[in-house]
Design a protein around this motif. Structure first.
Motif, PDB file in Angstrom:
ATOM      1  N   VAL A 151       3.379  29.369   1.664  1.00  0.00           N
ATOM      2  CA  VAL A 151       4.280  27.791   2.112  1.00  0.00           C
ATOM      3  C   VAL A 151       3.567  26.433   2.368  1.00  0.00           C
ATOM      4  O   VAL A 151       3.013  26.167   3.721  1.00  0.00           O
ATOM      5  N   LYS A 152       3.396  25.633   1.605  1.00  0.00           N
ATOM      6  CA  LYS A 152       2.662  24.209   1.539  1.00  0.00           C
ATOM      7  C   LYS A 152       4.727  23.303   1.583  1.00  0.00           C
ATOM      8  O   LYS A 152       5.100  22.777   0.810  1.00  0.00           O
ATOM      9  N   ILE A 153       4.256  22.205   2.421  1.00  0.00           N
ATOM     10  CA  ILE A 153       5.628  21.305   2.561  1.00  0.00           C
ATOM     11  C   ILE A 153       4.972  19.706   3.252  1.00  0.00           C
ATOM     12  O   ILE A 153       4.103  19.937   3.488  1.00  0.00           O
ATOM     13  N   GLY A 154       4.988  19.239   2.307  1.00  0.00           N
ATOM     14  CA  GLY A 154       5.508  17.797   3.557  1.00  0.00           C
ATOM     15  C   GLY A 154       7.097  16.531   2.712  1.00  0.00           C
ATOM     16  O   GLY A 154       7.292  17.187   1.729  1.00  0.00           O
ATOM     17  N   LEU A 155       7.192  16.240   4.127  1.00  0.00           N
ATOM     18  CA  LEU A 155       8.263  15.429   4.425  1.00  0.00           C
ATOM     19  C   LEU A 155       8.116  14.202   3.635  1.00  0.00           C
ATOM     20  O   LEU A 155       7.479  13.367   3.805  1.00  0.00           O
ATOM     21  N   PRO A 224       4.168  23.840   7.345  1.00  0.00           N
ATOM     22  CA  PRO A 224       5.854  24.692   7.742  1.00  0.00           C
ATOM     23  C   PRO A 224       6.038  23.774   8.799  1.00  0.00           C
ATOM     24  O   PRO A 224       6.586  22.599   9.579  1.00  0.00           O
ATOM     25  N   LEU A 225       5.522  24.613   9.757  1.00  0.00           N
ATOM     26  CA  LEU A 225       6.174  24.053  11.094  1.00  0.00           C
ATOM     27  C   LEU A 225       5.228  22.576  11.751  1.00  0.00           C
ATOM     28  O   LEU A 225       5.775  21.657  12.521  1.00  0.00           O
ATOM     29  N   GLU A 226       4.098  23.345  11.599  1.00  0.00           N
ATOM     30  CA  GLU A 226       2.622  21.614  11.635  1.00  0.00           C
ATOM     31  C   GLU A 226       3.817  20.298  11.403  1.00  0.00           C
ATOM     32  O   GLU A 226       3.426  19.625  11.985  1.00  0.00           O
ATOM     33  N   ALA A 227       4.220  20.325  10.679  1.00  0.00           N
ATOM     34  CA  ALA A 227       4.888  19.452   9.781  1.00  0.00           C
ATOM     35  C   ALA A 227       5.763  18.844  10.263  1.00  0.00           C
ATOM     36  O   ALA A 227       6.009  18.166  10.260  1.00  0.00           O
ATOM     37  N   CYS A 228       6.573  19.517  10.096  1.00  0.00           N
ATOM     38  CA  CYS A 228       8.262  20.284  11.261  1.00  0.00           C
ATOM     39  C   CYS A 228       7.594  18.993  12.932  1.00  0.00           C
ATOM     40  O   CYS A 228       8.478  18.164  12.629  1.00  0.00           O
ATOM     41  N   ASP A 229       7.128  19.494  13.268  1.00  0.00           N
ATOM     42  CA  ASP A 229       6.108  18.930  14.837  1.00  0.00           C
ATOM     43  C   ASP A 229       6.170  17.691  14.423  1.00  0.00           C
ATOM     44  O   ASP A 229       7.079  16.633  15.463  1.00  0.00           O
ATOM     45  N   GLU A 256      24.091   1.472   5.806  1.00  0.00           N
ATOM     46  CA  GLU A 256      25.135   0.316   5.544  1.00  0.00           C
ATOM     47  C   GLU A 256      26.357   1.402   3.800  1.00  0.00           C
ATOM     48  O   GLU A 256      25.783   1.840   4.217  1.00  0.00           O
ATOM     49  N   THR A 257      27.454   0.685   4.107  1.00  0.00           N
ATOM     50  CA  THR A 257      27.911   0.903   2.533  1.00  0.00           C
ATOM     51  C   THR A 257      26.653   0.276   1.160  1.00  0.00           C
ATOM     52  O   THR A 257      26.802  -0.699   1.494  1.00  0.00           O
ATOM     53  N   GLY A 258      26.760   1.371   0.507  1.00  0.00           N
ATOM     54  CA  GLY A 258      26.561   1.698  -0.082  1.00  0.00           C
ATOM     55  C   GLY A 258      24.423   0.911  -0.505  1.00  0.00           C
ATOM     56  O   GLY A 258      23.994   1.655  -1.340  1.00  0.00           O
ATOM     57  N   VAL A 259      24.449   2.021   1.121  1.00  0.00           N
ATOM     58  CA  VAL A 259      22.857   2.271   1.398  1.00  0.00           C
ATOM     59  C   VAL A 259      22.671   3.464   1.772  1.00  0.00           C
ATOM     60  O   VAL A 259      23.448   4.117   2.466  1.00  0.00           O
ATOM     61  N   GLY A 260      21.558   4.820   1.017  1.00  0.00           N
ATOM     62  CA  GLY A 260      21.528   5.609   1.796  1.00  0.00           C
ATOM     63  C   GLY A 260      19.931   5.866   1.600  1.00  0.00           C
ATOM     64  O   GLY A 260      19.092   5.128   0.936  1.00  0.00           O
ATOM     65  N   SER A 261      19.969   5.955   2.933  1.00  0.00           N
ATOM     66  CA  SER A 261      18.189   6.867   3.058  1.00  0.00           C
ATOM     67  C   SER A 261      18.509   8.592   3.180  1.00  0.00           C
ATOM     68  O   SER A 261      19.001   8.751   3.993  1.00  0.00           O
ATOM     69  N   GLY A 262      17.549   8.966   2.665  1.00  0.00           N
ATOM     70  CA  GLY A 262      16.573  10.274   2.820  1.00  0.00           C
ATOM     71  C   GLY A 262      15.400  10.863   3.154  1.00  0.00           C
ATOM     72  O   GLY A 262      14.763   9.832   3.978  1.00  0.00           O
ATOM     73  N   LEU A 263      15.517  12.059   3.437  1.00  0.00           N
ATOM     74  CA  LEU A 263      14.723  12.967   4.126  1.00  0.00           C
ATOM     75  C   LEU A 263      14.202  13.897   2.606  1.00  0.00           C
ATOM     76  O   LEU A 263      14.977  14.574   2.738  1.00  0.00           O
ATOM     77  N   HIS A 264      13.085  13.192   2.063  1.00  0.00           N
ATOM     78  CA  HIS A 264      12.839  14.935   1.011  1.00  0.00           C
ATOM     79  C   HIS A 264      11.907  15.278   1.690  1.00  0.00           C
ATOM     80  O   HIS A 264      11.078  15.094   2.386  1.00  0.00           O
ATOM     81  N   LEU A 265      12.002  16.444   1.012  1.00  0.00           N
ATOM     82  CA  LEU A 265      11.458  17.699   0.354  1.00  0.00           C
ATOM     83  C   LEU A 265      10.204  18.107  -0.559  1.00  0.00           C
ATOM     84  O   LEU A 265      10.967  18.103  -1.327  1.00  0.00           O
TER      85      LEU A 265
END
Length: 455
Positions: A151-155, A224-229, A256-265
């Motif tokens: 697996v290869k990932i990026g955040l 993936p483990l390194e990326a999460c670290d 804030e109301t109406g504002v969303g912040s994500g963590l995309h994988l």
């Protein structure tokens, strides 16, 4: 088949032999032994470097400390809670071992004479504690390795920067280079600090909400483990650097109301150094491996919501209309309204899982996605039709849970969740989610005071 869960040739890491002399001379006075907790925050002890050298016999072992096991069995306020099998008042909140993963050792250039090493939580006899986030991710990487895949990932991280009580920039600044001097100076400092701390970055950009920014990390550069670290170091560095500039950074999913912040994988599977998702274009029909993977994500992820939306606030990010956060569990080619987006081309074709809020634990988010993919691959699940239009009008897909109570009920009763992660782990994280729900239900909010104080 074996898999390299944490490659040896990691950018920015410290050679242990080269580290001994600066520790003896005082150039490195403290080593921060850090365990990622259930929220993905770093918890642990600051160890005197000379005492550490003596204890380990010049790095003759991994056990660097012991710590109370409640690090992995508490709420956000670190209140000692009952109801966890790992530890509670019934057994006196016993110690656990803190074993260093020396491959993760790095300097923190934004803190004086301090190094950091990620650690694993173990029983005192050295047995891994299975509910620890790093261990949970390891198990899912091993599961996919058993199916023949690496697996290869990026955040991709979003946060809101505040200057006092107000956002640092008071307007939509998406892709904008014209930033206030204080904010621009902060970003320049952050772009220097992160690589120096062994955290490679791909890009930094302003986002669509006032004071909102996005940092992306190259998805092919790390296991993936390194990326999460790396991500936990990024959060620590970001908050510390923001404070140095008189500002604060918020990782709330709905700050804030109406504002969303994500963590995309972002993720892709590889077999024998070949990309299993490779197509000429993301608009081509998915490969067999990608099709089964998407089907697994579609079928399993809705039952694992406490792993990617762990707080009551997280569900306020899922808006029903055009919020760039998913509302239905849908997938589509290059569609930012979907929960699963297919993007890239050629060897770079990959999936973007857009479910996680900014408050998600990266280890658990990644583990949930990989477990779902393994489920799809092993069962050879059939790919449902893609969403080719407005994802917020796609009534053919199931909606995501509306709140943490609904998500918790599904997580607790889902046979699939128990099968993928085991009942002890589901019970442990259910207790954590219930503690979050209980805290919110008994807390009087500003909205209640404003609406009901004179009723």
């Amino acid at each position: 088949m074996t898999t390299d869960l944490y490659p040896e040739d990691m950018t920015g890491r410290i050679d242990l032999e080269a580290l001994k002399e600066p520790m003896r001379r005082g150039g490195i006075r403290t080593v921060m032994a850090a365990i990622p907790d259930m929220r993905g925050h770093l918890k642990g002890k600051r160890l005197n470097s000379l005492a550490l050298l003596e204890r380990l016999g010049d790095f003759g072992g991994n056990r660097v400390a012991e710590a109370c096991a409640y690090i992995l069995a508490t709420n956000a306020d670190m209140d000692p809670l009952s109801g966890f099998d790992l530890t509670s008042w019934s057994d006196g909140f016993q110690d656990m071992g803190v074993d260093a993963d020396w491959r993760s050792l790095r300097m923190l250039p934004y803190m004086s004479s301090l190094a950091l090493v990620h650690c694993d939580a173990v029983d005192l006899d050295g047995t891994p504690i299975e509910v620890a986030p790093r261990q949970i991710l390891r198990r899912q990487l091993e599961r996919l390795a058993g199916l023949g895949y690496q697996v290869k990932i990026g955040l991709e991280s979003e946060f809101v920067l505040y200057n006092g009580p107000e956002p640092a920039v008071g307007r939509n600044i998406d892709y904008d280079f014209d930033l206030p001097p204080q904010t621009a100076t902060f970003l320049g400092h952050l772009e220097t600090v992160l690589p120096d701390a062994g955290v490679p970055i791909e890009a930094v950009k302003p986002e669509g909400a006032p004071g909102q920014f996005e940092v992306t990390f190259p998805y092919t550069s790390a296991s993936p483990l390194e990326a999460c670290d790396n991500y936990t170091v990024y959060r620590h560095a970001l908050r510390h650097t923001a404070q140095q500039h008189g500002m604060t950074a918020s990782f709330m999913a709905a700050p804030e109301t109406g504002v969303g912040s994500g963590l995309h994988l972002h993720l892709s599977l590889w077999r024998d150094d070949r990309a299993a998702f490779a197509t000429a274009s993301h608009r081509d029909m998915p490969t067999e491996a990608m099709g089964h993977s998407i089907a697994g994500l579609m079928g399993a992820m809705p039952h694992l919501a406490p792993f990617f939306a762990p707080t009551t606030n997280a569900y306020k990010r899922y808006a029903s209309r055009h919020s760039f956060a998913p509302y239905f569990m849908s997938w589509g080619p290059d569609n930012r309204g979907c929960a699963i987006r297919v993007t890239g081309h050629g060897q770079g074709t990959h999936l973007e899982v857009r479910l996680g809020g900014a408050d998600a634990n990266p280890y658990l988010l990644t583990a949930a996605a990989l477990a779902s993919i393994a489920h799809g691959l092993s069962k050879k699940l059939t790919l449902p039709p893609p969403c080719l239009g407005d994802a917020y009008a796609d009534r053919s897909s199931l909606p995501l849970p509306r709140d943490l109570t609904e998500a918790l009920r599904d997580f607790q009763t889902s046979a699939l969740a128990h099968d993928l992660f085991g009942t002890p782990l589901v019970v442990h994280y259910s207790r954590a989610a219930q503690a979050e729900v209980d805290e919110q239900q008994r807390t009087v909010t500003d909205v209640e005071r404003r609406h009901l104080a004179t009723a």
